[in-house]
Design an enzyme around this catalytic site. Structure first.
Site, PDB file in Angstrom:
ATOM      1  N   TYR A   1      33.290  39.856  48.969  1.00 17.66           N
ATOM      2  CA  TYR A   1      34.476  40.514  48.418  1.00 17.66           C
ATOM      3  C   TYR A   1      35.343  39.461  47.732  1.00 17.66           C
ATOM      4  O   TYR A   1      35.718  38.458  48.319  1.00 17.66           O
ATOM      5  CB  TYR A   1      35.235  41.187  49.555  1.00 17.66           C
ATOM      6  CG  TYR A   1      36.325  42.164  49.157  1.00 17.66           C
ATOM      7  CD1 TYR A   1      36.779  42.301  47.848  1.00 17.66           C
ATOM      8  CD2 TYR A   1      36.919  42.979  50.117  1.00 17.66           C
ATOM      9  CE1 TYR A   1      37.766  43.198  47.506  1.00 17.66           C
ATOM     10  CE2 TYR A   1      37.918  43.895  49.796  1.00 17.66           C
ATOM     11  CZ  TYR A   1      38.341  43.998  48.497  1.00 17.66           C
ATOM     12  OH  TYR A   1      39.328  44.902  48.164  1.00 17.66           O
ATOM     13  N   CYS A   2      35.653  39.695  46.450  1.00 18.50           N
ATOM     14  CA  CYS A   2      36.570  38.841  45.683  1.00 18.50           C
ATOM     15  C   CYS A   2      36.081  37.387  45.708  1.00 18.50           C
ATOM     16  O   CYS A   2      34.924  37.119  45.398  1.00 18.50           O
ATOM     17  CB  CYS A   2      37.986  38.996  46.207  1.00 18.50           C
ATOM     18  SG  CYS A   2      39.250  38.183  45.197  1.00 18.50           S
TER      19      CYS A   2
END
Length: 607
Positions: A343-344
């Site tokens: 994530y990210c």
């Protein structure tokens, strides 16, 4: 105009009465109390400076603002005719607003010269349109801010300087809005008069508390922190801490089905903020939902770094985070094939790790899913405003003392990306209206900032935002030059349409860097809501397409829209890669001693 009745009492028109002090003595006392609370703000700030805490932990952002706006001013001032033309446009706009305001006194049906953009919530009070004074202030502000934006648009600047100028002018425009000041906001002024200034006392008290909470910097409260407790109200999915080192805890969650997919699922969250964005509450938890779909879920919970972690670089995060997690999964499940999610920035780290693993023959990760992850930073959005050689050098000097960047500084940078939503409405509501914000789990998580280790943060900024080394094949780790084209496993690449941190176009361009089968999916909403969108919410939509990944606009034009959450689409994709099931796995079934219940210890450490 005021009038006097037969008894000599002065009366005012109703529309003026609401802006007058009702009880002068109470109002004076409350003003004195507000000033006293404001003195505590100054004391907190001065004390932090005297201790040297602010100088050692943060770099000065104003130097770059001044430098950028000086470049803009120089362009307009070096040609007198050009400067005169710009000034004439502004003065003409002011005269038009003034003339319009005078006409509207007798002809209110006449339209305004300058109207707020659709969705602008700052000027919703009727007095912004009905009261000539406030209407003039509003229109003058709008023409000024739009004129300033035009100055940037028409200036001859290089792309990076223009981008910074647009951003800083936007920040200044938000800051000087008449809605942000007591005497120029009709709603604030009415509330202050009605409460005899009691709202200012409450507001200054909250301001003092927030400066104290930020250690001398302002840490704007977006929700009441006492309403939430991690492990009690948030991060509730049952599980165990099955491994721990000085950089990461590895969490394994209890199964919710009799059988599970043979491949365990490893989630690598960002180290900016904390992993429980994926486990806010049972209704919004991606982790709980994945467990209920038959995944054996493992999550890396990163340490909130301090002085001990200042030299931990990206390779350390790969070895002591990702590979440590893979070793733990193998020890707990005897499985050597894993599905992974990043994530990210956790996805950016995972992408670099996969390229490194390809060089080293590490093949345990068999598929990867990226949530709003950038690997090509060409179109990285407004965060690039904070990244150039001068700013990174200043940041590195600031981090060199303690070995980390304070979480407050990082949180403020992210808040500035959405100043109209995350800064000024709260300044007005909290510190001027004196009203505590409502409880909101997402904003509690957003304010639960983490520190950034110096070596890790510097490497990320230089290799990704500044030089774009990962997508260009120039990034080096463990003595090896990395190429994302070596990553040939199946990839599910999720972007969010309104993402201001990892723009959808940027994620799309990064899709072209990999060497395997790519499934690009575009979710509705932004960086958080676009990802955390459970099927039960019946919100938003997502887009898919079989078109090539040659051109983003063409892909969007040909994409198929599906209402609701993308989660079931992902579940079909990942289960289709390997549908084998095995009996459900319980954490620590191998007899190891428990290191505690999920969500663990590291997530509890506040910045």
């Amino acid at each position: 105009m005021s009038t006097r009745d037969d008894r000599g009492t002065t009366s005012f028109p109703p529309n003026l009465e609401q802006y007058l002090v009702k009880e002068p003595e109470s109002f004076a006392v409350n003003l004195a109390r507000a000033v006293e609370e404001a003195g505590k703000v100054a004391s907190s700030w001065l004390a932090a400076h005297e201790r040297g805490e602010l100088h050692s932990s943060t770099a000065n952002p104003f130097a770059d603002i001044v430098k950028t706006l000086s470049n803009l001013t120089e362009y307009w001032m070096k040609d007198p005719s050009r400067a005169l033309e710009a000034q004439t446009r502004l003065f003409s706009a002011y005269l038009e607003v003034w003339s319009n305001s005078i006409q509207r006194l007798s002809q209110p049906e006449i339209g305004e010269v300058a109207k707020p953009e659709k969705g602008d919530k700052r000027f919703q009070d009727p007095e912004w349109a009905n009261n000539a004074f406030f209407d003039f202030l509003k229109q003058a502000y709008l023409v000024t801010s739009r004129w300033a934006n035009e100055l940037v648009e028409h200036a001859d600047l290089d792309d990076h300087t223009r981008h910074k100028a647009q951003f800083y002018v936007g920040q200044i425009s938000h800051a000087i809005s008449p809605s942000n000041f007591l005497l120029t906001n009709p709603e604030l002024l009415r509330e202050t008069m009605a409460s005899n200034g009691e709202n200012l006392v409450r507001g200054m008290r909250m301001l003092a508390e927030d400066f104290q909470a930020g250690g001398g910097d302002l840490k704007i409260r977006h929700t009441e922190p006492t309403h939430f407790e991690i492990g009690k109200h948030l991060a509730l999915t049952p599980g165990k801490v099955v491994a721990r080192n000085e950089l990461a805890e590895i969490l394994q969650y209890e199964p919710a089905t009799d059988t599970v997919l043979k491949r365990p699922l490893l989630i690598c969250p960002p180290w900016i903020n904390k992993f429980y964005i994926l486990d806010l509450n049972p209704q919004k938890s991606f982790i709980r939902w994945a467990v209920e779909q038959g995944h054996t879920v493992f999550v890396i919970s990163w340490v909130n770094p301090d002085e001990r972690h200042g030299t931990k670089c990206w390779e350390a995060y790969i070895r002591e985070g990702l590979q440590f997690a893979l070793d733990t999964i193998e020890e707990e499940t005897d499985e050597t094939e894993v599905n992974a999610i990043g994530y990210c920035v956790g996805g950016t780290l995972l992408a670099a790790a996969l390229a490194l693993f390809a060089k080293e023959g590490e093949e345990r990760i068999k598929s990867v899913t990226f949530f709003t992850t950038q690997v090509d930073f060409t179109h990285a959005g407004d965060l690039k405003v904070f990244v150039d050689e001068d700013q990174i050098e200043a940041l590195e000097r600031a981090m060199s003392g303690k070995g980390y960047l304070d979480g407050t500084r990082m949180a403020m940078a992210f808040n500035m990306l959405r100043a109209g939503d995350l800064i000024w409405p709260y300044v007005v509501n909290n510190y001027l209206r004196g009203k505590a914000p409502l409880p909101f789990d997402l904003l509690f998580w957003n304010s639960d900032a983490t520190r950034m280790g110096a070596a890790n943060h510097s490497y990320y900024l230089r290799n990704c935002y500044l030089n774009n080394n990962l997508s260009a094949g120039r990034m080096e780790l463990a003595g090896k030059k990395l190429s994302l084209s070596d990553v040939t496993i199946p990839i599910y690449n999720l972007a969010a349409r309104d993402d201001h941190i990892a723009p959808a176009r940027s994620v799309f361009e990064g899709s072209k860097c990999f060497g395997g089968q790519m499934t690009y999916v575009l979710a509705g909403s932004g960086h958080i809501a676009g990802v955390i969108n459970p099927p039960s919410a019946l919100k938003y939509q997502f887009w898919t397409s079989s078109a090539s990944l040659a051109d983003f606009d063409e892909w969007v034009a040909n994409a198929h829209e599906t209402a609701g959450s993308w989660w079931p689409h992902w579940q079909n994709w990942i289960s289709g890669l390997d549908e084998r099931h095995v009996p459900a796995r319980t954490p620590l079934a191998n007899g190891k001693a428990s290191l505690g219940d999920a969500p663990g210890e590291y997530v509890m450490v506040r910045a």
